[in-house]
Design a protein around this motif. Structure first.
Motif, mmCIF file in Angstrom:
data_model
loop_
_atom_site.group_PDB
_atom_site.id
_atom_site.type_symbol
_atom_site.label_atom_id
_atom_site.label_comp_id
_atom_site.label_asym_id
_atom_site.label_seq_id
_atom_site.Cartn_x
_atom_site.Cartn_y
_atom_site.Cartn_z
ATOM 1 N N SER A 191 0.868 -1.179 0.000
ATOM 2 C CA SER A 191 0.000 0.000 0.000
ATOM 3 C C SER A 191 0.902 1.225 0.000
ATOM 4 O O SER A 191 1.586 1.485 0.994
ATOM 5 C CB SER A 191 -0.907 0.012 1.240
ATOM 6 O OG SER A 191 -1.800 -1.067 1.216
ATOM 7 N N SER A 224 -5.801 4.438 -6.846
ATOM 8 C CA SER A 224 -6.060 4.711 -5.443
ATOM 9 C C SER A 224 -5.808 6.192 -5.183
ATOM 10 O O SER A 224 -5.015 6.834 -5.887
ATOM 11 C CB SER A 224 -5.170 3.853 -4.543
ATOM 12 O OG SER A 224 -5.592 3.909 -3.196
ATOM 13 N N GLY A 238 -5.453 1.189 -1.260
ATOM 14 C CA GLY A 238 -5.245 0.061 -2.155
ATOM 15 C C GLY A 238 -3.799 -0.381 -2.191
ATOM 16 O O GLY A 238 -2.885 0.370 -1.855
#
Length: 521
Positions: A191, A224, A238
């Protein structure tokens, strides 16, 4: 076209260093229009993800059917209202195709088949089966399977979806975008997280966060979004196993947007290039790319101003939540016409002023125009920005009719007074300008001194016929700026009305008020 708009409604004035992960040439973001290359085979299409599943798990693929999670759609909004509706639906829009090679990075893209002056196609991966607005032209390009982040490791189906995703990249010829983990076949996912900072040399030179700015990253249709916090830190929700492209979008978490970079979108974008899956750090300085530097300074000035308004007692009204700011690097002039709020837009006022160029301003109406020519330091840009934010707060208290008269005075005096936008202080309605500029120069001085810790900085606006020194003297005598602000309603249209209302609100300061006004008569 912009010059025409500025001449109509303005008041006379008074780069990137990626620390981790950016691959922009020379460490500087590229501007201008994105240049596209060949169309790529998207690993996230249902077809390609199904093939990858069969390759990684040949014995399980027959009993696992991949249903589309998203549809890759392009929209053609006709105006800002339609654009805003798409964003309000939660669609993460990009102005260029997501499945094309990018030969040269840039801040924007405009489809050659869309006429100039119109919003270009906007691309997004939307949840499969989502209701799409029937009145906004759109085209579903293909369906996708984007593994949910809760399935990044083996789930109930015992499928390693990171391995499947990476195999899809290899099968489609996009394996070069992957980040392989040492000693593993499947690789890993992360992430993205990082920090975006800026250096103000006039304030000690220590990096401070670029606050409340939107950070976007994507690889093909997977994207994202996150906002930076007070320290400039962000973390995407994400996960990525392939190198995403990073961009800063100057739509602040406080609501305001910094726009106009030769393309009709509400908020400007600065591309940071491809970065690591773990994230990208960037430090912006005065020596960095100028567009990025100025956008970050104004972003921080606005973020801090909105926060300051929220904590004042009595309240200092914050500017409108949807405030739109245009940065103009070829001009020295700045102003707060508040066009998006309806000033000069009702009836035929704007058309009579701008003629054939009206469409440009009306499509994405600016509230603040900041002229940044010869403004090279954080301090100089900050000073002009807070001046215009002060005007925007005044607008919230005084209202549209006051601002119509104010803007009308500015336009008329510009035409009749030999390009002296403030006039000479004897024209009809000069009091609107007097009150408005007294307040803006006064608050500009206070906030500048507060940020830079220098009470000896000369007050801004001393060379004009109005006198912000009146407010400065009252502040020295104990009448705080937020208490002064409370009297600046629609009825305070000149100096006399201002003096009388101050006395009526604060009779205990009557002597100080009369002395200040008499001193600067």
């Amino acid at each position: 076209m912009i010059l025409t708009a500025i001449l109509a409604v303005c008041c006379t004035d008074r780069g990137l260093d990626p620390a981790r992960g950016g691959d922009s040439p020379g460490g500087a973001p590229e501007h201008g229009m994105i240049v596209l290359g060949r169309q790529l085979d998207d690993p996230y299409s249902v077809e390609n993800m199904t093939k990858a599943l069969s390759a990684v798990y040949p014995t399980k693929a027959e009993r696992i059917a991949l249903d589309a999670t998203h549809s890759y759609v392009r929209f053609l909004p006709a105006d800002e209202q339609q654009y805003d509706r798409l964003e309000q639906l939660g669609f993460d829009l990009l102005d260029h195709p997501m499945d094309y090679e990018i030969i040269r990075e840039g801040d924007w893209y405009h489809d050659p088949e869309v006429p100039d002056g119109k919003i270009t196609w906007q691309y997004a991966a939307v949840p499969y089966g989502a209701s799409l607005p029937a009145d906004i032209p759109h085209e579903v390009l293909y369906d996708c399977y984007i593994p949910p982040d809760v399935f990044r490791t083996k789930g109930d189906d015992d499928i390693d979806w990171t391995a499947v995703e990476q195999e899809a990249f290899r099968l489609t010829g996009n394996g070069g975008l992957l980040e392989e983990a040492a000693g593993t076949k499947a690789g890993s996912s992360s992430s993205p997280a990082g920090r975006i900072t800026i250096v103000d040399r006039d304030k000690g030179g220590e990096p401070e966060g670029v606050r409340g700015v939107r950070v976007k990253c994507n690889c093909f249709v997977k994207s994202s979004v996150a906002y930076t916090d007070e320290d400039g830190c962000y973390r995407m929700s994400g996960s990525f196993s392939s190198k995403p492209r990073y961009r800063l979008v100057f739509k602040n978490s406080s609501g305001f947007a910094i726009g106009f970079n030769r393309v009709l979108v509400p908020a400007s974008t600065s591309s940071l290039g491809k970065g690591e899956t773990t994230g990208l750090d960037a430090q912006v300085t005065q020596d960095s790319d100028r567009l990025l530097f100025t956008r970050c300074v104004v972003n921080n000035a606005g973020y801090d101003y909105y926060k300051r308004c929220a904590r004042e007692t009595p309240a200092l009204k914050a500017p409108p939540g949807n405030l739109r700011i245009w940065l103009l690097h070829g001009f020295k002039s700045s102003c707060a016409p508040m066009l998006q709020q309806g000033v000069l837009v009702d009836g035929s006022k704007l058309e009579s002023l701008l003629g054939e160029f009206t469409f440009l301003v009306k499509l994405f109406l600016p509230d603040i125009l900041l002229g940044l020519k010869d403004h090279d330091t954080y301090a100089s840009i900050y000073a002009d920005a807070v001046h215009e934010f002060a005007h925007a707060s005044h607008y919230m208290l005084a209202g549209k009719e006051f601002w119509n008269a104010y803007a009308g005075y500015v336009i008329k005096s510009f035409i009749t007074s030999g390009f002296i936008t403030y006039g000479i202080g004897t024209e009809e309605n000069h009091g609107y300008c007097e009150v408005g500029e007294m307040w803006a120069y006064f608050l500009q001085t206070l906030l500048y001194r507060e940020r830079y810790g220098d009470d000896d900085v000369p007050p801004f606006g001393l060379n004009y016929w109005f006198h912000p020194q009146i407010f400065l003297q009252l502040e020295d005598r104990g009448l705080s700026f937020n208490r002064i602000f409370q009297v600046l309603g629609p009825d305070v249209t000149d100096r006399d009305a201002l003096q009388k209302k101050l006395i009526s609100y604060y009779p205990e300061h009557k002597t100080a008020i009369n002395q200040a006004f008499a001193r600067y008569n």
